[in-house]
Design an enzyme around this catalytic site. Structure first.
Site, short mmCIF file in Angstrom:
data_model
loop_
_atom_site.label_atom_id
_atom_site.label_comp_id
_atom_site.label_asym_id
_atom_site.label_seq_id
_atom_site.Cartn_x
_atom_site.Cartn_y
_atom_site.Cartn_z
N HIS A 15 1.52 -11.39 -5.16
CA HIS A 15 0.73 -10.17 -5.19
C HIS A 15 -0.74 -10.59 -5.39
O HIS A 15 -1.02 -11.61 -6.02
CB HIS A 15 1.21 -9.35 -6.39
CG HIS A 15 0.66 -7.97 -6.47
ND1 HIS A 15 -0.55 -7.68 -7.05
CD2 HIS A 15 1.17 -6.78 -6.06
CE1 HIS A 15 -0.76 -6.38 -7.01
NE2 HIS A 15 0.26 -5.80 -6.41
N ASP A 65 5.37 -13.66 -12.74
CA ASP A 65 4.99 -12.26 -12.55
C ASP A 65 6.28 -11.44 -12.47
O ASP A 65 6.99 -11.47 -11.47
CB ASP A 65 4.16 -12.16 -11.27
CG ASP A 65 3.93 -10.72 -10.82
OD1 ASP A 65 4.42 -9.78 -11.49
OD2 ASP A 65 3.26 -10.53 -9.79
N GLN A 104 8.32 -6.80 -10.76
CA GLN A 104 9.43 -6.22 -10.00
C GLN A 104 10.78 -6.73 -10.49
O GLN A 104 11.80 -6.47 -9.85
CB GLN A 104 9.28 -6.55 -8.50
CG GLN A 104 8.00 -6.03 -7.87
CD GLN A 104 7.96 -4.52 -7.74
OE1 GLN A 104 8.98 -3.83 -7.87
NE2 GLN A 104 6.79 -3.96 -7.50
N LYS A 140 6.24 0.74 -13.84
CA LYS A 140 7.28 0.49 -12.85
C LYS A 140 8.67 0.57 -13.50
O LYS A 140 9.68 0.31 -12.86
CB LYS A 140 7.08 -0.87 -12.19
CG LYS A 140 5.80 -0.96 -11.36
CD LYS A 140 5.65 -2.34 -10.75
CE LYS A 140 4.25 -2.62 -10.25
NZ LYS A 140 3.88 -1.92 -9.02
N CYS A 155 -0.45 -5.20 -1.23
CA CYS A 155 -1.14 -6.22 -2.02
C CYS A 155 -0.56 -7.61 -1.80
O CYS A 155 -0.58 -8.45 -2.70
CB CYS A 155 -1.15 -5.88 -3.51
SG CYS A 155 -1.96 -4.33 -3.89
C1 LIG Z 1 4.84 -8.24 -7.87
C2 LIG Z 1 3.70 -7.48 -8.48
N1 LIG Z 1 2.80 -8.12 -9.21
C3 LIG Z 1 1.77 -7.49 -9.80
C4 LIG Z 1 1.58 -6.13 -9.64
C5 LIG Z 1 0.40 -5.49 -10.30
O1 LIG Z 1 0.79 -4.58 -11.26
P1 LIG Z 1 -0.26 -3.55 -11.89
O2 LIG Z 1 -0.94 -2.88 -10.75
O3 LIG Z 1 0.58 -2.63 -12.69
O4 LIG Z 1 -1.22 -4.33 -12.72
C6 LIG Z 1 2.50 -5.42 -8.88
C7 LIG Z 1 2.31 -3.97 -8.66
O5 LIG Z 1 2.30 -3.49 -7.55
C8 LIG Z 1 3.58 -6.10 -8.28
O6 LIG Z 1 4.48 -5.47 -7.53
#
Ligand SMILES: Cc1ncc(COP(=O)(O)O)c(C=O)c1O
Ligand SMILES: *[C@@H]1O[C@H](CO)[C@@H](O)[C@H](O)[C@H]1NC(C)=O
Length: 456
Positions: A143, A226, A229, A252, A393
């Site tokens: 991401h 990370d 998900q 989420k 993203c």
């Molecule tokens: C795999 C992953 N990493 C990081 C993020 C970033 O999360 P946040 O926007 O809540 O900071 C997301 C959110 O879309 C994600 O799906």
């Protein structure tokens, strides 16, 4: 005869599809919980839970009860309401620490979200520990929130570092672990790899990554997972992952926006400098310098996201009360497989990520031959179906796959068979509409009469 051969061919190419889809049994968990979510019981078919999940009344009520009775600042008040707010805020931290099996509450930092957590690690640990020649290894499916912070560190603080991207395997379904091993060397200081990809749905093997890192990378290197998900969808034990840092966001996992977590090994967090300065994170401040609070306060500058953290605590309670993460994972595998196999049966749809549904999260990124996914999402939106279209993203991943965008449908345990069926039916109608345009069916004159102006 020809029909018989076609049937056999169809059966050979998609052996499980008709079996699974026709024999699909809804999970009792979905039936039991669906009514708890007010926003999706208003007619919208919500298939965007990977971007942000819906909240049950239990969480909405817990947050608003706090606002109506106890709202005040934490850690500073010498009065009753502030003490109660502090107790509830710290209780939420304890619940979360227990939920992920952190070593102690000191290892659990509340942030404004996973993005904030990743920036914190890059700035605090990165600037302190990276030197010219140091290498940061990411995967191509990261991401943006795992990529851009390191690029900022490189641009602004450590120009001599190298950022490398581990590719995927030959069918683009998983990380290429052999390549990862080849990429690591004594200069490797950071390995940051997503737990479950928000686009491909694959879950990486954290133990395998940790063991490669232990063999090949610098002794003082770190491994960041990370978990945005993964934490919402399965049991995660941060000690069992074999990583050094873990990040996730509440929104989420049926919790509020504006709050996330940073878990880190206590020794690492202890040795790291603060990321942001301000109230709450200090011990003593003088005109010539300051000393800092103990963990986790050192990393929580300013008034924290009090109501949101308390709402997250309620979300954890809710997830436990409906049966816990193992049940949720089973339920999602059921609906996720149904989603995947239903999409697989549509002509012209290309799905990304593993074909083995046991390896997939309950989400499906796809494209449709000759139709822009934004058009698809817009059409579906008109029909009350919420999916996401874009790069999610993960632009480097899309570039590598040779596509600019995908559409993505994503489920949670509250997603019903009807949600998926309506989505699939509307998707087929949308595809048919565009196909008829191509072949001149709907508007053979080409004068625009009869076309739907869906941007109006
Ligand atoms: C795999 C992953 N990493 C990081 C993020 C970033 O999360 P946040 O926007 O809540 O900071 C997301 C959110 O879309 C994600 O799906
Ligand atoms: C699918 O994945 C599961 C879980 O990783 C594995 O146990 C199973 O053998 C795989 N099936 C096939 C056909 O590869």
């Amino acid at each position: 005869m020809r029909i018989a051969i076609l049937c056999i061919l169809a059966c050979l190419t998609s052996p499980d599809y008709s079996d699974f889809v026709s024999s699909f049994t809804p999970s009792p968990l979905t039936q039991k919980t669906r009514a708890d979510f007010p926003a999706i019981n208003t007619g919208t078919v919500y298939l965007d839970s990977a971007a942000s999940s819906q909240k049950p009344s239990f969480v909405i009520d817990a947050q608003s009860e706090f606002d109506r009775t106890t709202h005040s600042n934490v850690h500073r008040g010498a009065h009753k309401m502030s003490r109660e707010a502090t107790r509830r805020y710290e209780d939420a931290r304890s619940s979360l620490a227990e939920f992920i099996n952190a070593g102690s509450r000191r290892e659990l930092v509340f942030t404004s979200g996973a993005t904030n957590s990743l920036n914190l690690i890059a700035h605090s640990w990165g600037i302190q520990n990276l030197e010219p020649g140091s290498e940061v290894i990411l995967s191509i499916m990261e991401h943006h929130s795992s990529i851009v912070p390191w690029q900022l560190i490189q641009q602004n603080f450590c120009p001599g570092i190298k950022i490398k991207f581990c590719p995927l395997n030959s069918d683009n379904s998983d990380l290429d672990y052999d390549e990862l091993e080849k990429m690591m060397n004594a200069n490797t200081k950071v390995v940051s790899i997503v737990h479950t990809s928000n686009t491909l749905g694959i879950t990486t093997d954290t133990k395998r990554i940790a063991s490669i890192k232990a063999r090949k990378a610098a002794a003082d290197s770190i491994y960041i997972v990370d978990g945005c998900q993964s934490l919402p969808h399965k049991k995660v034990d941060v000690k069992d992952l074999n990583c050094d840092f873990f990040v996730a966001s509440a929104h989420k996992m049926v919790g509020p926006t504006g709050v996330g977590l940073l878990w880190g090994k206590e020794g690492l967090l202890d040795a790291m400098p603060p990321f942001m300065g301000g109230g709450e994170m200090i011990d003593i401040v003088t005109t010539t310098g300051s000393t800092f609070a103990e963990l986790p306060g050192k990393f929580e500058a300013g008034t924290p996201m009090i109501g949101q953290a308390i709402g997250w605590g309620a979300a954890l309670k809710y997830l436990e009360s409906i049966g816990g993460m193992e049940e949720i994972e089973k339920c999602e595998n059921n609906i996720g497989t149904y989603l995947y196999e239903s999409l697989q049966a549509i002509d012209g749809v290309t799905l990304y990520g593993p074909t083995n549904t046991s390896k997939r999260a309950a989400l499906a990124a796809f494209s449709v031959e000759n139709i822009h996914v934004s058009d698809i999402a817009t059409f579906l939106d008109l029909e009350g179906v919420a999916v996401r279209a874009g790069h999610h993203c993960t632009q480097p991943l899309h570039d590598m796959l040779g596509i600019s965008h995908t559409a993505r449908a994503s489920c949670y345990f509250y997603t019903t068979k009807e949600d998926v069926d309506i989505f699939v039916e509307k998707l087929k109608e949308t595809i048919d509409f565009f196909r008829s345009q191509e072949s001149g069916g709907a508007d053979a004159t080409g004068d625009g009469e009869g076309e739907i102006d869906y941007f109006a």
